[in-house]
Scaffold this active site. Structure first.
Site, PDB file in Angstrom:
ATOM      1  N   PHE A  41       0.819  -1.208   0.000  1.00 27.39           N
ATOM      2  CA  PHE A  41       0.000   0.000   0.000  1.00 27.39           C
ATOM      3  C   PHE A  41       0.860   1.268   0.000  1.00 27.39           C
ATOM      4  O   PHE A  41       1.000   1.915  -1.032  1.00 27.39           O
ATOM      5  CB  PHE A  41      -0.969  -0.028   1.182  1.00 27.39           C
ATOM      6  CG  PHE A  41      -2.044  -1.060   1.022  1.00 27.39           C
ATOM      7  CD1 PHE A  41      -3.249  -0.755   0.409  1.00 27.39           C
ATOM      8  CD2 PHE A  41      -1.836  -2.373   1.432  1.00 27.39           C
ATOM      9  CE1 PHE A  41      -4.238  -1.708   0.216  1.00 27.39           C
ATOM     10  CE2 PHE A  41      -2.821  -3.345   1.253  1.00 27.39           C
ATOM     11  CZ  PHE A  41      -4.013  -3.015   0.649  1.00 27.39           C
ATOM     12  N   GLU A  42       1.427   1.642   1.117  1.00 33.67           N
ATOM     13  CA  GLU A  42       2.236   2.857   1.173  1.00 33.67           C
ATOM     14  C   GLU A  42       3.609   2.528   1.754  1.00 33.67           C
ATOM     15  O   GLU A  42       3.835   2.624   2.960  1.00 33.67           O
ATOM     16  CB  GLU A  42       1.542   3.945   1.985  1.00 33.67           C
ATOM     17  CG  GLU A  42       0.359   4.569   1.249  1.00 33.67           C
ATOM     18  CD  GLU A  42      -0.155   5.809   1.931  1.00 33.67           C
ATOM     19  OE1 GLU A  42      -0.338   6.839   1.257  1.00 33.67           O
ATOM     20  OE2 GLU A  42      -0.375   5.756   3.164  1.00 33.67           O
ATOM     21  N   GLN A  43       4.501   2.152   0.878  1.00 32.19           N
ATOM     22  CA  GLN A  43       5.867   1.817   1.257  1.00 32.19           C
ATOM     23  C   GLN A  43       6.790   2.923   0.756  1.00 32.19           C
ATOM     24  O   GLN A  43       6.837   3.198  -0.443  1.00 32.19           O
ATOM     25  CB  GLN A  43       6.266   0.464   0.636  1.00 32.19           C
ATOM     26  CG  GLN A  43       7.695   0.070   0.958  1.00 32.19           C
ATOM     27  CD  GLN A  43       8.129  -1.218   0.297  1.00 32.19           C
ATOM     28  OE1 GLN A  43       9.270  -1.630   0.442  1.00 32.19           O
ATOM     29  NE2 GLN A  43       7.244  -1.865  -0.432  1.00 32.19           N
TER      30      GLN A  43
END
Length: 536
Positions: A372-374
């Site tokens: 998702f949000e890396q």
């Protein structure tokens, strides 16, 4: 001379077109953002990245896409004064299903702006758009049959149920008429990656077969009628390395033909260069180009004869030579991320990084490997031997915060040298490795204990990758470089490592990463990044 691969490192599924004197190749980017890479050349020898067209949320949002999903096998063409880009966004890899959605975007200029996507269908992947001589347009894609024993990572032929063709009405922005299964493939199986080319009243169809591993091939067929039936090439294949285990370019398949202004034919294909003595390809599937000739029987064949692709190929202009590779040093001045770099999945990069004018600032969010949000910004590994260096300013306050230098393939395959905090040593160095542990993603910690770092001084981090070996280094306060940790297995950061090449479709990246699983969104500033080829 053309020196293969022409696009080294992760650049698979090459679709090629010509617009006047200019050649363009589009390649798959999977979960890396922005989507699709387009390179340009005027001599077929030297290529330059000119566009990543899927660069905003209205075109592409891959948050939640599993590893090796996302953008599969784009097709680039030029007709009616427009560039046409067809692509698949794959949302599921495992199990019997493939949730694969096909779209078209267009642009007057290759650099953009590119239109918002027109949704086409979801019946399969590897789409292609063919512009016939009469002005009609035809949309092709392989059709996926979920009622088989073929599951993610273990492909079997019944699931690859043939190539569909259906007319596309560009004015209405939709398919018209009924789809027709025009080609079931050869006995080699796993038919995909179809492209059409018309010559002397024949429709020539090239497809990829054999899966994208060591049985890969370009199969050719032809018909007088676009809708078939198609007869197979007398040799079945235009090219393959499947019976040539010593060939430099392995896994040859999936490409497209193009004609020069003088009528000479070249054909792209993907390939890999496994490490010597190890059947692992950290550079992923790369793009190569072969010269072809038409035989007296009206069939296309490799100019050098046989089926095995060459490393060196005659170019249209014999005087053209490849520009030597050079070290790439980025100091991150300015407000635009250098073109070498990409990130993962999200159309909202401002949530994971910003440019300060003097540094690349990562906004640490979810764990390394998150879908998702890396906060990971990296560039392709393009050489079997290289050195990467970065300079980091980072002051963690908890062991849940880390930032550093990474050699990355996906959540199951990476080595990560990170600055973090430890209750015994304070600000420290650690190494987090996941050497191919699929499906669990279990971490290993190669350092016996964290390496204490002084105060909040800037830290330089480096890695040397020499084929299958990776050694990390660090230095502080102007000191000499010091090795840290044992030599690690760099070969696992490859298509074949861990789960294997039938479910690992990208390639090794090296870059900068940060995470903050406390949710505090700590920032990490990287003042410099260097990529230094060592095998040129």
């Amino acid at each position: 001379m053309i020196r293969n691969p022409i696009l080294p490192g992760f650049n698979p599924d090459p679709s090629i077109c010509r617009a006047g004197p200019d050649y363009y190749i589009a390649t798959s980017t999977f979960e890396w953002y922005p989507g699709v890479q387009i390179h340009h050349s005027t001599d077929l020898v030297n290529w330059r990245l000119v566009a990543r067209p899927l660069n905003r949320a209205s075109q592409l949002d891959m948050r939640g896409n599993p590893d090796s999903c996302g953008i599969w096998a784009p097709c680039l063409s030029h007709a009616d004064g427009l560039f046409w880009l067809v692509y698949t966004d794959v949302k599921r890899l495992d199990g019997n299903f493939k949730d694969a959605h096909n779209y078209i975007v267009t642009a007057k200029d290759i650099a953009g702006p590119w239109s918002d996507p027109v949704y086409i269908n979801s019946s399969g992947f590897d789409p292609s758009l063919f512009h016939d001589d009469d002005g009609r347009k035809w949309f092709l894609n392989m059709v996926w049959n979920h009622r088989t024993d073929s599951v993610g990572g273990r492909p079997k032929h019944p699931a690859f149920a043939g190539i569909l063709a259906q007319e596309y009405d560009a004015d209405a922005g939709k398919l018209v008429g009924d789809p027709v299964n025009i080609f079931a493939g050869s006995d080699h199986g796993l038919v995909e990656g179809a492209h059409l080319f018309r010559r002397d009243g024949w429709y020539f169809l090239t497809v990829a077969e054999g899966g994208t591993g060591y049985d890969h091939a370009v199969t050719m067929a032809r018909s007088r009628d676009l809708m078939g039936p198609y007869e197979l090439h007398p040799d079945t294949f235009l090219m393959t390395s499947k019976d040539a285990p010593d060939a430099v370019l392995q896994r040859a398949g999936h490409g497209q033909m193009v004609e020069t202004p003088d009528g000479v034919v070249y054909h792209t294909h993907l390939c890999s260069r496994p490490l010597p003595g190890v059947r692992r390809s950290p550079l992923g599937r790369e793009t190569a180009l072969q010269k072809c000739v038409w035989g007296e029987d009206g069939w296309l064949r490799l100019a050098q004869g046989g089926l095995v692709p060459d490393v060196e190929v005659e170019s249209p202009d014999p005087a053209s030579s490849k520009t030597p590779d050079e070290p790439v040093i980025c100091d991150f001045t300015g407000d635009i991320l250098p073109d070498d770099f990409q990130w993962l999945r999200t159309p909202h990069p401002e949530r994971i990084f910003t440019m300060t004018g003097s540094a690349l600032r990562l906004h640490a969010r979810e764990s390394i490997g998150s879908w998702f949000e890396q906060a990971l910004v990296a560039r392709r590994q393009e050489h079997l031997c290289f050195r990467a260096e970065t300079t980091l300013n980072f002051a963690p306050r908890t062991y849940q915060q880390a930032a550093g230098l990474v050699h990355y393939y996906n959540r199951h395959k990476f080595h990560y040298l990170a600055v973090t905090w430890h209750e015994d040593t304070g600000r420290s160095l650690t190494i987090l490795s996941c050497p191919g542990d699929w499906p669990h993603g279990k971490l290993e910690f190669p350092l016996e204990k964290p390496v204490a770092l002084p105060g909040d001084v800037v830290v330089d981090l480096a890695m040397n990758v020499d084929g299958a070996d990776l050694q990390f280094f660090y230095k502080v306060s102007g000191e000499d470089w010091r090795p840290v940790g044992p030599v690690l297995d760099a070969s696992v950061i490859s298509d074949e490592g861990g789960r294997g090449e039938h479910a690992s479709f990208t390639g090794a990246f090296t870059g900068m990463a940060a995470f903050d699983t406390s949710g505090s969104v700590i920032t990490a500033d990287f003042d410099r990044f260097a990529y230094i080829p060592m095998d040129i």
